[in-house]
Design a protein around this motif. Structure first.
Motif, PDB file in Angstrom:
ATOM      1  N   CYS A 157      58.558  39.822  51.036  1.00 41.03           N
ATOM      2  CA  CYS A 157      58.299  38.499  50.437  1.00 41.03           C
ATOM      3  C   CYS A 157      56.812  38.209  50.289  1.00 41.03           C
ATOM      4  CB  CYS A 157      58.949  37.402  51.284  1.00 41.03           C
ATOM      5  SG  CYS A 157      60.741  37.552  51.452  1.00 41.03           S
ATOM      6  N   GLN A 160      55.415  37.770  46.643  1.00 48.30           N
ATOM      7  CA  GLN A 160      55.803  36.493  46.053  1.00 48.30           C
ATOM      8  C   GLN A 160      54.970  35.348  46.631  1.00 48.30           C
ATOM      9  OE1 GLN A 160      57.817  36.049  43.522  1.00 48.30           O
ATOM     10  NE2 GLN A 160      57.632  33.821  43.549  1.00 48.30           N
ATOM     11  N   THR A 254      64.691  43.196  42.441  1.00 50.15           N
ATOM     12  CA  THR A 254      64.143  42.015  41.772  1.00 50.15           C
ATOM     13  C   THR A 254      63.997  42.249  40.280  1.00 50.15           C
ATOM     14  OG1 THR A 254      62.929  41.444  43.793  1.00 50.15           O
ATOM     15  CG2 THR A 254      62.204  40.414  41.746  1.00 50.15           C
TER      16      THR A 254
END
Length: 720
Positions: A157, A160, A254
């Motif tokens: 993560c 992001q 993703t």
């Protein structure tokens, strides 16, 4: 300087070797310091001294490396605590709606929790110095799985989070709020943005192998902790490799799980020779799988997980549709405002109006708001969450077909290109990620859905309780509220019996006064279509639509009120008994069962003509109580007749065609052209014959000026 260093080293060597000197040599050294003794050999003893010095230096470096591990871990934990307890809390207090705190900090709470326990274990080894290296090695092995599980989520993560930080920098207002928070909570760090703190867990997990390697380099291979340190360093390297692999899989997921809303032009613009060839290959391979020409690649573990996921997804979709319909119906009910209707009745009517007013003003609106907040909105969120895995599962099938094709090529030729190798790795990454993540996802989604259902049940229970309480308040004011229950039920039965007798008398008078309806013939085109349905399916399968329907799902039909169809199956492919499969005289599809009523054929006076009539049992009036059976005259009830009209305006373009106006009635002579094509129909309109497109025609019940016509009654003469 070199000579001074050599003299100092020799002096140190002489001091260290003094206990080993012989007594004569010692005496000679004491008696004469100017002449060196022949028996004194400092050069021969220096390698031993250097080895001792190296051992001391390695031990010191080892101790420093251990101290560095513990001190940097303490500093790291302190910084993460600042990030969690000060920075994030301060941003939460600002209540900035445009900042995604969960996306920024991810699972940093889990990182802090594990790091605290790890630091506590490291500090506990300080007091056990002889076994400290063994304890440190064992501690790394103990926390291996936990570190991998939390750091791989955080690192996946992290990219992001950086994108969020960069987007906030472009907004001066948000950036000012973030800088103000940093200056207030951690001014000593001099940080200008959040990336200074967000990168620390990523850096820390990659530094563990380096710190262990530094300790290992200063540990003798003969040390009993050497093998344990090697194992701990390998474990940390393995964790970093697994994190990188997990991050790569997440990036692939993703990329392929995004649901793009593309227009037809955008989709066509993406087509090229390569994409067309790839899609053609996939389609042909899929057909060969279904035909049994090529064997399918079986993955029972994935197939089981996918089946559970698809079952869950279909359940969520159906529940969302039902809740949406429920909310819409509730809104329609509230708009009707039954409490505002003026009932010219005495007694219980006033209590009913008060009860309905209370429910419509407070109880039902509050129930609708709670239902939307606790059930519908979570359902929408869950439905959106399911789209990513659904898209990824579809992409997996595409990549599996590519993988099988490349695998065959590899077996034949022995090698593949770099791009083909990347395609194979992509499939393996998607498949591995789905197999590892779908069990957890299915479990969490089921828990989410279960919580939604529990909320729905609780809301319904509370609504029933509130309505009952309000009703009991109003019922207590009725004159018969305190009489014994048997007496009350006897009074109810007597009242219903009296009302039933009055209704029966009214029905008898109505049927004696009103004459039988005049049978209205079907149009020739409608007659042909109905006779075709009878020949195909039999007269017992005929049904008529009670209202217009517009198809909203796949294979649903759009039909007009009064249109006649033939029943094929009393449920759809999913077992839903509310959707029936029907034949509309050419098109087959699904309609709602509640929109159909049975019909049977009635022979007319003309041997060729047949007309449809409602099944007598379907049109019989229904009551909540049983009326006494009394003979009454039979009344023939028929549906309205039909006629074909032009649904759209049409301009003739050749002598063989005829022009039409929208809504203009016409007669269909042949539902096809001379070649038998049903795209054109031969019609007659205003005395002219010609062909028109069949899709421009529609069948409607016979209309009068006032709208839909009723059966033509011959009214009796008025008596004076």
């Amino acid at each position: 300087m070199h000579k001074a260093a050599e003299m100092s080293q020799l002096q140190n060597c002489s001091k260290l070797s003094s206990p080993c000197l012989s007594e004569p040599a010692a005496d000679m050294a004491s008696s004469s310091s100017d002449e060196p003794s022949a028996k004194e050999t400092p050069g021969a003893e220096c390698p031993i001294y250097e080895e001792v010095l190296c051992l001391d230096r390695a031990e010191q470096n080892q101790r420093l490396a251990v101290e560095e591990l513990i001190k940097t871990e303490a500093s790291y934990v302190h910084t993460i605590e600042l990030c969690v307890c000060d920075i994030r809390v301060h941003l939460q207090q600002k209540q900035l709606p445009d900042i995604d705190l969960e996306g920024l900090f991810s699972n940093i709470d889990d990182v802090l929790c594990v790091s605290k326990r790890f630091l506590k274990g490291l500090e506990a080894t300080v007091s056990q110095e002889p076994e400290q290296l063994l304890l440190i090695s064992a501690l790394f092995q103990e926390f291996k799985e936990e570190m991998e599980s939390i750091y791989k989520v955080y690192c996946a993560c992290y990219e992001q989070a950086l994108l969020l930080v960069e987007s906030y920098k472009k907004d001066p207002r948000l950036q000012q709020q973030i800088v103000e928070t940093l200056n207030t909570t951690v001014p000593h760090t001099g940080a200008s943005d959040l990336s200074f703190f967000l990168v620390m867990p990523v850096q820390r997990v990659t530094k563990y192998p380096l710190l262990l390697q530094k300790i290992l380099e200063n540990t003798s291979a003969r040390d009993k902790a050497y093998a344990a340190l090697q194992s701990a360093a390998s474990a940390m390297l393995e964790i970093n490799a697994n994190i990188n692999e997990y991050k790569r899989r997440k990036e692939v997921a993703t990329k392929y799980s995004k649901v793009e809303q593309l227009t037809l032009r955008e989709r066509l613009s993406r087509l090229n020779k390569h994409s067309i060839a790839k899609k053609t290959m996939r389609l042909s391979r899929l057909f060969m799988h279904e035909a049994g020409i090529l064997p399918k690649t079986e993955d029972k573990e994935f197939d089981c997980l996918e089946e559970k996921f698809q079952f869950l997804a279909s359940g969520v979709t159906e529940l969302k549709e039902n809740v949406t319909s429920y909310l819409n119906n509730l809104q329609v009910f509230l708009l009707s405002k039954p409490q505002e209707c003026k009932l010219e009745m005495e007694g219980a009517a006033q209590q009913y109006r008060r009860l309905a007013g209370t429910l419509c003003r407070t109880t039902f609106p509050e129930f609708r708001r709670q239902l939307d907040r606790l059930v519908y909105q979570p359902l929408c969120s869950l439905s959106e969450t399911l789209k990513g895995p659904q898209q990824l599962i579809r992409k997996r099938l595409d990549k599996l077909l590519d993988y099988e094709e490349i695998e065959e090529k590899k077996c034949e030729m022995g090698n593949v290109t770099y791009d083909e190798e990347a395609t194979m790795n992509t499939y393996l990454a998607i498949n591995t990620l789905l197999v590892s993540e779908l069990p957890t996802f299915n479990q969490v989604a089921m828990q989410w859905l279960g919580q939604i259902l529990r909320s729905l049940v609780a809301l319904q229970r509370d609504l029933a309780k509130q309505v009952l309480q309000e009703a009991e308040i109003e019922l207590a004011q009725l004159p018969h509220s305190h009489i014994p229950l048997p007496t009350f039920w006897k009074m109810v039965k007597d009242t219903l019996s009296q009302s039933g007798a009055q209704l029966n008398s009214f029905c008898q008078k109505f049927e004696m006064i009103m004459p039988n309806p005049v049978l209205q013939p079907l149009s020739p085109a409608e007659e042909c279509r109905v006779l075709s349905l009878v020949n195909k399916h039999g007269p017992d399968k005929l049904y008529q639509l009670t209202s217009n329907i517009s198809g909203s799902k796949d294979l649903d039909l759009t039909l007009q009120r009064g249109q006649i169809v033939a029943l094929l199956h009393e449920m759809d492919t999913k077992g839903n008994a509310n959707r029936w499969l029907v034949d509309a005289g050419g098109h087959r599809g699904y309609v709602l069962a509640g929109k159909l009523q049975p019909y049977h054929l009635v022979q007319s006076q003309s041997p060729r003509m047949q007309m449809l009539a409602l099944d007598d049992g379907a049109e019989r009036r229904r009551h909540s109580y049983t009326l006494p059976e009394t003979p009454r005259p039979q009344v023939l009830i028929t549906p309205p007749a039909f006629q074909v009209v032009a649904g759209y305006a049409f301009t003739a373009r050749s002598p063989h065609e005829v022009s039409l106006q929208a809504g203009q009635p016409l007669t269909v002579l042949e539902p096809h052209d001379k070649k038998g094509s049903k795209e054109w129909s031969l019609v007659e309109v205003n005395g002219q014959r010609g062909y028109v497109p069949s899709t421009y025609l529609m069948m409607v019940p016979t209309q009068e000026l006032g709208g839909w016509s009723l059966p033509a009654w011959s009214l009796p003469t008025q008596q004076t």
